[in-house]
Design an enzyme around this catalytic site. Structure first.
Site, PDB file in Angstrom:
ATOM      1  N   CYS A   1      -2.385   9.377   2.606  1.00  0.00           N
ATOM      2  CA  CYS A   1      -2.033   8.721   1.335  1.00  0.00           C
ATOM      3  C   CYS A   1      -3.090   8.989   0.283  1.00  0.00           C
ATOM      4  O   CYS A   1      -2.777   9.206  -0.884  1.00  0.00           O
ATOM      5  CB  CYS A   1      -1.857   7.219   1.546  1.00  0.00           C
ATOM      6  SG  CYS A   1      -3.271   6.428   2.314  1.00  0.00           S
TER       7      CYS A   1
ATOM      8  N   GLU B   1       0.881  -1.174   0.000  1.00  0.00           N
ATOM      9  CA  GLU B   1       0.000   0.000   0.000  1.00  0.00           C
ATOM     10  C   GLU B   1       0.912   1.214   0.000  1.00  0.00           C
ATOM     11  O   GLU B   1       1.512   1.535   1.022  1.00  0.00           O
ATOM     12  CB  GLU B   1      -0.886  -0.008   1.251  1.00  0.00           C
ATOM     13  CG  GLU B   1      -1.826  -1.194   1.358  1.00  0.00           C
ATOM     14  CD  GLU B   1      -2.958  -1.149   0.349  1.00  0.00           C
ATOM     15  OE1 GLU B   1      -3.222  -0.065  -0.203  1.00  0.00           O
ATOM     16  OE2 GLU B   1      -3.562  -2.196   0.094  1.00  0.00           O
TER      17      GLU B   1
END
Ligand code: NAD
Length: 500
Positions: A277, A243
């Protein structure tokens, strides 16, 4: 500001309050031997935890969930201190964490429990079953920006699938990571040690975990580190879930609710100091509504202030080195012909950065191409949805995205190259536990959350049980006779010969 001491040749390292530089804890650094010992303990514990049934694991995970709720005031205060985010934001992070523990605990049996599979006509004398086994020991390596929520997307789902977890928190959020693992033990004191434990240190400790013989590495962090981890894991064919970073775009169409879009963009770009993010980094707005939209975003953000006190909208930058990247991007944006509708290089004030709104920056600028990870946003004028989609998709990252349109939201969303899209909101997909989360391209490989997130941490085991033999139909045997194949030659055209 005193930076967190991350020099790898020291036996200990410190974590600091990013607002004041005050040392808040000193942690022993786990070397290769310590990491291997932690993995060995987790391997022993996996024999116990993996043998429990789904209902038993669910009960332990739900006890852990309520422990996190009971400790949330103390836990939020620690997150505020070590990461810098406001107390309420720390509490909201924990709220999302308990939602995910709850979802993983309550859905593991349905997603991963044994299933009967139709065997097909040719194999109708078989019972086919699909079962899922835990992988064993999962190594989780986390970032500091959402120091509990982000790694928990792997931790809770790996545990619910029957794995044990060795977690290497970011060196900037070590105390928080340890508190989280200790909360599992506090909630379940009768369980053997090593079901969920941490190893502390910086990149070298993470690298040792990758090489320590775990059954999967679940990594969240920057794309550069993700690539290094994947290369190292290839040596032992250890599977990876990555990720990584993002450069999320928001499309504001001509028919958008502009007030709502401006409100969401202002928050999505600057909340958590922009260290999200899937935070808003780029906006593509239709020319017909551009002036009104830019004015509204600027109006909202001119009232938004970072700080460490009760009234602050967001906190300091957690990692000192990120401040230089933000500064470089602001300067690059202005050099490449962009204008600052709000702020500029002068918005950087020590560990705090005031919101910065940059308009019509060249698309080739690093401010548009690279992840900034600060409280800044670029807004570009476009001549309609097609141009907005093309520019949004022309980036190496593809994590989250958002669309503001009253009538065409879903249609535009479907055209975006991203792992997730919010329509008429930002970041909402990350708060819905049943929705998988992850990216394409440089944003990573694999998915956390939801059913896909549980399957990442389980090995499908297919079992075919012959219930009885069909005389003359021994397909998988040398006793097969010519009449068996003759029968098949008649049967197959009836079954599959027609294009239906
Ligand atoms: P980072 O890559 O610097 O560090 C992440 C973790 O990797 C840390 O624990 C670090 O100690 C460890 N590490 C560093 N080098 C290593 C190596 N060679 N081997 C093994 N481990 C190593 O990232 P960061 O600064 O902590 O986090 C910010 C980044 O994380 C941003 O790019 C952000 O977009 C990304 N992020 C992604 C998601 C997501 O879900 N996609 C969520 C949060 C953050």
């Amino acid at each position: 500001m005193t930076a967190t001491d991350t020099s790898p040749d020291q036996d200990t390292f410190t974590s600091v309050d990013p607002a004041t530089g005050e040392v808040i804890a000193t942690h022993p650094r786990a070397d290769e031997a310590a990491v291997r010992a932690a993995v060995a303990r987790a391997r022993t514990a996996a024999a116990y935890w993996g043998a429990l049934d789904f209902d038993a694991r669910r009960a332990h995970l739900l006890r852990w969930k309520s422990r996190v709720v009971a400790d949330s005031a103390e836990f939020s205060a620690l997150i505020h201190r070590e990461n810098g985010k406001p107390l309420d934001d720390a509490y909201l992070e924990l709220l999302l964490v308990v939602e995910h523990i709850d979802w993983a605990a309550k859905h593991a049996k349905k997603v991963l429990g044994p299933q009967r599979i139709a065997p097909g006509l040719l194999m109708s004398n078989f019972a086919a079953r699909l079962e899922h086994r835990p992988l064993g020991v999962v190594g989780v390596i986390g970032p500091w920006n959402y120091p509990v929520y982000t790694p928990n997307g792997s931790i809770a789902y790996a545990l619910a699938a029957g794995n044990t977890v060795v977690f290497k928190p970011s060196e900037y959020s070590t105390s928080v990571g340890n508190y989280f693992a200790e909360s599992f033990v506090r909630a379940n004191p009768e369980l053997p040690q090593g079901i969920f434990a941490t190893v502390n240190g910086s990149g070298a400790t993470g690298a040792a975990l990758v090489a320590a013989g775990v059954d999967k590495i679940a990594f969240t962090g920057s794309t550069a580190t993700g690539k290094r981890i994947m290369a190292a894991a290839a040596e032992t064919l250890t599977p990876v879930l990555l990720e990584c970073g993002g450069k999320d775009a928001v499309i504001v169409a001509a028919d958008a609710d502009l007030k709502a879009a401006a409100d969401a963009v202002a928050w999505g770009a600057t909340a958590n100091s922009g260290q999200t993010c899937a935070g808003v980094e780029r906006v593509y707005v239709d020319r017909s509504v551009r002036d009104e939209f830019v004015a509204e975003v600027t109006r909202i953000l001119s009232e938004v202030k970072p700080g460490s006190g009760a009234g602050a909208h967001y906190g300091p930058m957690t990692m000192p080195s990120q401040i230089d990247i933000v500064k470089r991007h602001i300067e690059a944006a202005l050099r490449s012909g962009g204008t600052a509708a709000l702020g500029g290089p002068e918005s950087i004030k020590g560990p705090y950065i005031d919101p910065v709104v940059l308009v019509d920056v060249d698309e080739d600028s690093e401010a548009v191409r690279e992840e900034t990870f600060g409280p800044t946003v670029t807004i570009r004028t476009v001549e309609g949805v097609d141009e907005a989609v093309a520019l949004a998709n022309a980036n190496k990252y593809g994590l989250g995205s958002a669309v503001y349109s009253r009538r065409r939201g879903l249609e535009i969303a479907r055209r975006l190259r991203a792992g997730a899209t919010s329509v008429n909101s930002v970041l909402s997909f990350a708060a819905i536990p049943g929705l998988p989360f992850g990216g394409v391209g440089d944003s990573g490989i694999g998915r956390i959350h939801g059913a896909a997130g549980l399957r990442e941490f389980a090995r499908p085991h297919s079992i075919a049980v012959q219930r009885f033999a069909i005389p003359g139909m021994a397909l998988l045997s040398y006793t097969r006779t010519p009449s068996t194949v003759a029968l098949l030659r008649r049967l197959i055209p009836i079954l599959h010969g027609r294009n239906k």
